[in-house]
Design a protein around this motif. Structure first.
Motif, mmCIF file in Angstrom:
data_model
loop_
_atom_site.group_PDB
_atom_site.id
_atom_site.type_symbol
_atom_site.label_atom_id
_atom_site.label_comp_id
_atom_site.label_asym_id
_atom_site.label_seq_id
_atom_site.Cartn_x
_atom_site.Cartn_y
_atom_site.Cartn_z
ATOM 1 N N THR A 1 0.834 -1.195 0.000
ATOM 2 C CA THR A 1 0.000 0.000 0.000
ATOM 3 C C THR A 1 0.876 1.255 0.000
ATOM 4 O OG1 THR A 1 -0.126 -0.040 2.417
ATOM 5 C CG2 THR A 1 -1.929 -1.089 1.213
ATOM 6 N N GLY A 2 2.147 1.072 0.346
ATOM 7 C CA GLY A 2 3.059 2.207 0.320
ATOM 8 C C GLY A 2 4.228 1.990 1.255
ATOM 9 N N LEU A 3 5.390 1.781 0.678
ATOM 10 C CA LEU A 3 6.616 1.662 1.457
ATOM 11 C C LEU A 3 7.672 2.358 0.598
ATOM 12 C CD1 LEU A 3 7.933 0.393 3.987
ATOM 13 C CD2 LEU A 3 8.453 -1.611 2.592
ATOM 14 N N ALA B 1 4.667 -8.315 -6.349
ATOM 15 C CA ALA B 1 6.025 -7.849 -6.068
ATOM 16 C C ALA B 1 5.916 -6.925 -4.860
ATOM 17 C CB ALA B 1 6.619 -7.126 -7.274
ATOM 18 N N ARG B 2 5.878 -7.513 -3.690
ATOM 19 C CA ARG B 2 5.525 -6.751 -2.489
ATOM 20 C C ARG B 2 6.283 -7.270 -1.276
ATOM 21 N NH1 ARG B 2 3.304 -6.845 2.144
ATOM 22 N NH2 ARG B 2 1.920 -5.210 2.882
ATOM 23 N N ASN B 3 7.550 -6.958 -1.198
ATOM 24 C CA ASN B 3 8.410 -7.455 -0.107
ATOM 25 C C ASN B 3 7.819 -8.663 0.619
ATOM 26 O OD1 ASN B 3 6.545 -5.812 1.209
ATOM 27 N ND2 ASN B 3 8.032 -4.223 1.668
ATOM 28 N N THR B 4 7.630 -9.711 -0.157
ATOM 29 C CA THR B 4 7.007 -10.924 0.382
ATOM 30 C C THR B 4 8.044 -12.024 0.548
ATOM 31 O OG1 THR B 4 4.848 -10.369 -0.511
ATOM 32 C CG2 THR B 4 5.276 -12.700 -0.128
ATOM 33 N N THR B 5 8.053 -12.592 1.755
ATOM 34 C CA THR B 5 9.048 -13.597 2.096
ATOM 35 C C THR B 5 8.675 -14.963 1.519
ATOM 36 O OG1 THR B 5 9.404 -12.418 4.171
ATOM 37 C CG2 THR B 5 10.292 -14.652 4.019
ATOM 38 N N THR C 1 -0.208 -7.488 10.570
ATOM 39 C CA THR C 1 -0.853 -8.803 10.570
ATOM 40 C C THR C 1 -0.694 -9.495 9.207
ATOM 41 O OG1 THR C 1 -2.882 -7.605 10.074
ATOM 42 C CG2 THR C 1 -2.578 -8.309 12.334
ATOM 43 N N GLY C 2 -0.755 -10.813 9.242
ATOM 44 C CA GLY C 2 -0.655 -11.602 8.011
ATOM 45 C C GLY C 2 0.766 -11.704 7.488
ATOM 46 N N THR C 3 1.727 -11.417 8.344
ATOM 47 C CA THR C 3 3.122 -11.410 7.905
ATOM 48 C C THR C 3 3.936 -12.488 8.625
ATOM 49 O OG1 THR C 3 3.712 -9.847 9.645
ATOM 50 C CG2 THR C 3 3.089 -8.907 7.520
ATOM 51 N N THR C 4 5.092 -12.778 8.067
ATOM 52 C CA THR C 4 6.037 -13.661 8.758
ATOM 53 C C THR C 4 6.527 -12.976 10.030
ATOM 54 O OG1 THR C 4 7.735 -12.719 7.315
ATOM 55 C CG2 THR C 4 6.884 -14.869 6.698
ATOM 56 N N THR C 5 6.525 -11.646 10.009
ATOM 57 C CA THR C 5 6.981 -10.841 11.145
ATOM 58 C C THR C 5 6.270 -11.255 12.427
ATOM 59 O OG1 THR C 5 6.836 -9.082 9.487
ATOM 60 C CG2 THR C 5 7.512 -8.454 11.682
ATOM 61 N N VAL D 1 7.887 -0.493 20.361
ATOM 62 C CA VAL D 1 8.772 -1.084 19.351
ATOM 63 C C VAL D 1 8.015 -1.259 18.042
ATOM 64 C CG1 VAL D 1 10.299 -3.047 18.887
ATOM 65 C CG2 VAL D 1 9.634 -2.546 21.232
ATOM 66 N N TYR D 2 8.720 -1.037 16.927
ATOM 67 C CA TYR D 2 8.167 -1.444 15.640
ATOM 68 C C TYR D 2 9.087 -2.516 15.087
ATOM 69 C CZ TYR D 2 6.300 -1.287 10.859
ATOM 70 O OH TYR D 2 5.732 -1.622 9.651
ATOM 71 N N THR D 3 8.499 -3.642 14.701
ATOM 72 C CA THR D 3 9.323 -4.706 14.124
ATOM 73 C C THR D 3 8.812 -5.072 12.744
ATOM 74 O OG1 THR D 3 10.217 -6.943 14.447
ATOM 75 C CG2 THR D 3 7.980 -6.554 15.272
ATOM 76 N N THR D 4 9.717 -5.203 11.813
ATOM 77 C CA THR D 4 9.414 -5.682 10.460
ATOM 78 C C THR D 4 10.747 -6.011 9.781
ATOM 79 O OG1 THR D 4 8.215 -5.254 8.402
ATOM 80 C CG2 THR D 4 9.310 -3.359 9.383
ATOM 81 N N ASP D 5 10.699 -6.303 8.487
ATOM 82 C CA ASP D 5 11.930 -6.536 7.733
ATOM 83 C C ASP D 5 12.859 -5.332 7.922
ATOM 84 O OD1 ASP D 5 10.589 -8.776 6.767
ATOM 85 O OD2 ASP D 5 9.931 -7.770 4.943
ATOM 86 N N LYS E 1 15.360 -15.046 8.648
ATOM 87 C CA LYS E 1 15.721 -14.914 7.231
ATOM 88 C C LYS E 1 14.460 -14.493 6.498
ATOM 89 C CE LYS E 1 17.151 -19.140 6.814
ATOM 90 N NZ LYS E 1 17.663 -20.414 6.272
ATOM 91 N N GLU E 2 14.544 -13.442 5.729
ATOM 92 C CA GLU E 2 13.399 -12.974 4.936
ATOM 93 C C GLU E 2 13.840 -12.806 3.480
ATOM 94 O OE1 GLU E 2 10.387 -12.570 6.555
ATOM 95 O OE2 GLU E 2 11.348 -12.905 8.496
ATOM 96 N N PRO E 3 13.872 -13.903 2.739
ATOM 97 C CA PRO E 3 14.167 -13.756 1.319
ATOM 98 C C PRO E 3 12.933 -13.207 0.603
ATOM 99 C CG PRO E 3 13.792 -16.078 1.883
ATOM 100 C CD PRO E 3 13.651 -15.293 3.151
HETATM 101 N N1 LIG Z 1 8.284 -9.956 4.489
HETATM 102 C C1 LIG Z 1 7.205 -10.106 5.414
HETATM 103 C C2 LIG Z 1 6.601 -8.770 5.824
HETATM 104 C C3 LIG Z 1 6.070 -7.992 4.670
HETATM 105 C C4 LIG Z 1 5.327 -6.713 5.050
HETATM 106 O O1 LIG Z 1 4.102 -6.654 4.962
HETATM 107 N N2 LIG Z 1 6.041 -5.687 5.447
HETATM 108 C C5 LIG Z 1 5.415 -4.442 5.751
HETATM 109 C C6 LIG Z 1 6.326 -3.598 6.568
HETATM 110 S S1 LIG Z 1 7.867 -3.278 5.802
HETATM 111 C C7 LIG Z 1 5.025 -3.736 4.473
HETATM 112 O O2 LIG Z 1 5.527 -4.024 3.436
HETATM 113 N N3 LIG Z 1 4.126 -2.809 4.511
HETATM 114 C C8 LIG Z 1 3.712 -2.087 3.359
HETATM 115 C C9 LIG Z 1 2.238 -1.844 3.403
HETATM 116 O O3 LIG Z 1 1.702 -1.766 4.503
HETATM 117 O O4 LIG Z 1 1.604 -1.733 2.375
HETATM 118 C C10 LIG Z 1 6.159 -11.019 4.835
HETATM 119 O O5 LIG Z 1 6.252 -11.365 3.664
HETATM 120 O O6 LIG Z 1 5.230 -11.402 5.565
#
Ligand SMILES: N[C@@H](CCC(=O)N[C@@H](CS)C(=O)NCC(=O)O)C(=O)O
Length: 339
Positions: free
Chosen positions: A40-42, A99-103, A150-154, A191-195, A221-223
């Motif tokens: 949604t925006g990073l 294509a969304r920083n997905t592990t 939510t819904g993340t590996t995090t 705290v904020y935790t994520t990749d 590990k977050e490939p």
């Molecule tokens: N890599 C992890 C986490 C991915 C994730 O959702 N990260 C957040 C925080 S960096 C994100 O991309 N947020 C962007 C958004 O909210 O649209 C996964 O695949 O579950």
């Protein structure tokens, strides 16, 4: 709780089975646009700029695929997705590519039935805290409130890390990174935790980034990589080899600046020639023309150019190549050969 997770997985798998398998390439061509799922925006990875135009490292993957397939890097419909909605968007056919920083994980491949076509960013999960909290290690976070998407590996790694270290925490669940940022800055969580890349990207947008520290622990590990549905291997091949073309282009010194010249006539490097279609038939094997990779590289540059422009050390996000250096430079980036 457990039941919901299992049901959720089944629902997504059910939709995947129902979605059209095969012929994604035909659908994309007929539509004249690639539907690409992004976040949604990073900032740095995928976010609309001041003119509403999507920019970023993940956006670059979407544009490269659109350029390879449709001949136009702008022929992309960006579909914003959250950690929760992204898999349904892909499984249902709403997007052709995510294509969304997905592990890349076992269950997302085997259970949700997606195919990760490669890794465009090797990452790991980190923690960010306000400096004034005076914390220097994640092991000092006993009893902390933690903002978590939510819904993340995090979410899962966090539970594992605290359990392993015999620590307690209180999760503050959030949907999007924008919301996390807002809650974290408002003090709704300690705290904020994520990749780690996401932390860097988020911190870069703060008014006073120096007021916050990223703790040294990387707990997973977050490939991160682009993915498609199971069941259309031809489409998966196109996405996979487009990403590999960007990675190989960097290794071989093909850039957005010299690609046109290198593609004009065969060079003395046969692999460059095969990628750029002046030798062999690789494009045809993918169901594309001979210039597919040239266009993908022209779209936003090779892997290194995309990295430097969007998230590299000279951007506010300031990421070093680290694990994402080429294998020839001690990193993990290693495209299989083009032959
Ligand atoms: N890599 C992890 C986490 C991915 C994730 O959702 N990260 C957040 C925080 S960096 C994100 O991309 N947020 C962007 C958004 O909210 O649209 C996964 O695949 O579950």
């Amino acid at each position: 709780m457990k039941k919901t997770v299992i049901l959720g997985a089944l629902t997504v798998a059910g939709i995947a089975a129902g979605a059209a398998s095969g012929a994604t390439l035909d659908d994309v061509k007929a539509r004249g646009k690639l539907n690409c799922g992004v976040s949604t925006g990073l900032v740095g990875f995928a976010a609309p700029d001041a003119n509403g135009e999507w920019q970023g490292f993940d956006v670059g993957v979407c544009r490269a695929v659109a350029a390879a397939v449709l001949g136009d890097p702008m022929a992309v419909e960006f579909v914003p997705t959250t950690g929760q909605t992204r898999f349904t968007a892909l499984a249902s056919g709403e997007v052709d590519l995510l294509a969304r920083n997905t592990t890349w994980t076992f269950s997302r491949d085997v259970d949700l039935k997606f195919e990760f076509v490669g890794v465009n960013y090797y990452d790991g999960q980190g923690f960010m805290v306000p400096k004034e909290l005076g914390v220097s290690s994640a092991k000092e976070l006993d009893g902390a409130t933690v903002c978590i998407q939510t819904g993340t590996t995090t979410e899962l790694n966090l539970a594992d890390f605290f359990r392993t270290n015999n620590l307690s925490y209180e999760p503050v669940p959030i949907e999007t990174n924008a919301e996390a940022q807002q809650q974290f800055l408002a003090g709704a969580c300690d705290v904020y935790t994520t990749d780690a890349s996401g932390l860097a990207a988020t911190r870069a947008t703060f008014e006073n980034p120096g007021d916050f520290v990223v703790l040294p622990e990387i707990i997973s590990k977050e490939p991160l990589g682009p993915l498609v549905r199971h069941g259309d291997n031809d489409w998966g091949d196109i996405a996979r080899w487009t990403l590999n073309a960007l990675i190989s282009a960097e290794e071989l010194g093909i850039t957005s600046a010299n690609v046109a010249e290198l593609a004009a006539a065969p060079t003395n490097n046969p692999e460059i020639n095969r990628i750029l279609g002046t030798e062999g038939e690789l494009g045809g094997m993918l169901g594309l023309d001979k210039d597919w990779a040239k266009r993908a590289i022209m779209a936003g540059g090779n892997y290194g150019e995309l990295f430097e422009k969007n998230i590299g050390e000279n951007t506010p996000i300031g990421l070093s190549r680290g694990l994402n250096a080429q294998w020839t430079d001690g990193g993990l980036l290693y495209s299989p050969p083009f032959r």
